[in-house]
Design a protein around this motif. Structure first.
Motif, PDB file in Angstrom:
ATOM      1  N   LYS A  84      20.363 -21.499 -35.294  1.00 36.10           N
ATOM      2  CA  LYS A  84      19.252 -20.559 -35.164  1.00 36.10           C
ATOM      3  C   LYS A  84      19.806 -19.142 -35.197  1.00 36.10           C
ATOM      4  O   LYS A  84      20.948 -18.897 -34.805  1.00 36.10           O
ATOM      5  N   GLU A  88      15.547 -15.831 -33.436  1.00 37.03           N
ATOM      6  CA  GLU A  88      14.867 -17.058 -33.015  1.00 37.03           C
ATOM      7  C   GLU A  88      15.221 -17.421 -31.569  1.00 37.03           C
ATOM      8  O   GLU A  88      14.352 -17.818 -30.785  1.00 37.03           O
ATOM      9  N   ASN A 117      14.525 -14.146 -43.218  1.00 36.77           N
ATOM     10  CA  ASN A 117      14.467 -15.156 -42.166  1.00 36.77           C
ATOM     11  C   ASN A 117      13.671 -14.655 -40.960  1.00 36.77           C
ATOM     12  O   ASN A 117      12.879 -15.398 -40.368  1.00 36.77           O
ATOM     13  N   ASN A 118      13.863 -13.399 -40.585  1.00 37.01           N
ATOM     14  CA  ASN A 118      13.139 -12.845 -39.446  1.00 37.01           C
ATOM     15  C   ASN A 118      11.637 -12.807 -39.709  1.00 37.01           C
ATOM     16  O   ASN A 118      10.832 -13.149 -38.834  1.00 37.01           O
ATOM     17  N   SER A 121      10.175 -16.205 -39.451  1.00 39.88           N
ATOM     18  CA  SER A 121      10.072 -16.661 -38.059  1.00 39.88           C
ATOM     19  C   SER A 121       8.707 -16.342 -37.452  1.00 39.88           C
ATOM     20  O   SER A 121       8.282 -17.010 -36.510  1.00 39.88           O
ATOM     21  N   LYS A 124       6.680 -19.387 -37.917  1.00 36.53           N
ATOM     22  CA  LYS A 124       7.221 -20.493 -37.119  1.00 36.53           C
ATOM     23  C   LYS A 124       6.755 -20.429 -35.664  1.00 36.53           C
ATOM     24  O   LYS A 124       6.461 -21.447 -35.053  1.00 36.53           O
ATOM     25  N   TYR A 125       6.676 -19.231 -35.103  1.00 40.46           N
ATOM     26  CA  TYR A 125       6.354 -19.066 -33.680  1.00 40.46           C
ATOM     27  C   TYR A 125       4.955 -18.508 -33.431  1.00 40.46           C
ATOM     28  O   TYR A 125       4.590 -18.257 -32.280  1.00 40.46           O
TER      29      TYR A 125
END
Length: 191
Positions: A84, A88, A117-118, A121, A124-125
């Motif tokens: 991760k 994350e 990627n950030n 995220s 994802k959250y």
């Protein structure tokens, strides 16, 4: 999330930190300042900012004692998991500690793979915590029906503000204009 008292954290990464006024804008309404790994070296130059948590894998010859001396109340969390990102790990730390909102600064810029990627995220959250990524050029957030940002998004559309929407959902053009679907809710875009 509306029934839980709002607990906001500022999360500072090691990306583009040309954001002094942004930090100061949110500083007085936040309950926690969490800094990711090497960003602590930049944060030390902001006189008003006193980080409470430093989180990271500290894999670049990092001298933790230096920062503990400078910020005696600093909680240092060594998170070596390489599966991760530090972003994350910090999000998960904030969720575990019952935070409901994150203002993420210094999360974009520099390395593009980190920036992508950030941003990914967020999705994802999104169901677990409200996250806004803010840099000198953008405010980035997810929108869905459970999220307060839908109303802001609709207002920005009505006010004809410049909005860019990556196509992560369904989009359809009709005679009336363009429509973006969020959780099967139709949001109109001007033609």
């Amino acid at each position: 999330m509306t029934d839980i008292k709002k607990r906001q954290a500022i999360l500072i990464g090691n990306g583009d930190l040309n954001i002094t006024n942004l930090i100061e804008t949110y500083y007085d309404t936040t309950q926690l300042i969490i800094v990711l790994d090497g960003a602590i070296e930049k944060v030390q130059h902001f006189k008003k900012i006193k980080p409470q948590v430093l989180l990271g894998d500290f894999d670049r010859g990092f001298v933790i004692e230096t920062w503990k001396e400078k910020y005696p109340d600093l909680q240092i969390i060594h998170a070596p998991d390489q599966e991760k990102t530090d972003f994350e790990k910090a999000i998960e730390y904030l969720i575990e500690n019952k935070f409901t909102s994150i203002i993420a600064l210094g999360i974009t810029g520099k390395r593009m793979d980190h920036t992508f990627n950030n941003i990914s995220s967020l999705a994802k959250y999104n169901q677990l915590i409200d996250i806004k990524i803010i840099d000198p050029h953008s405010i980035i957030y997810c929108i869905d029906e459970q999220n307060v940002y839908v109303k802001r998004f609709e207002k920005d559309l009505k006010d004809k503000k410049n909005i860019e929407i990556p196509k992560f959902g369904r989009m359809r053009s009709t005679k009336e204009g363009n429509y973006f679907f969020v959780a099967d809710r139709r949001i109109g875009l001007f033609a």
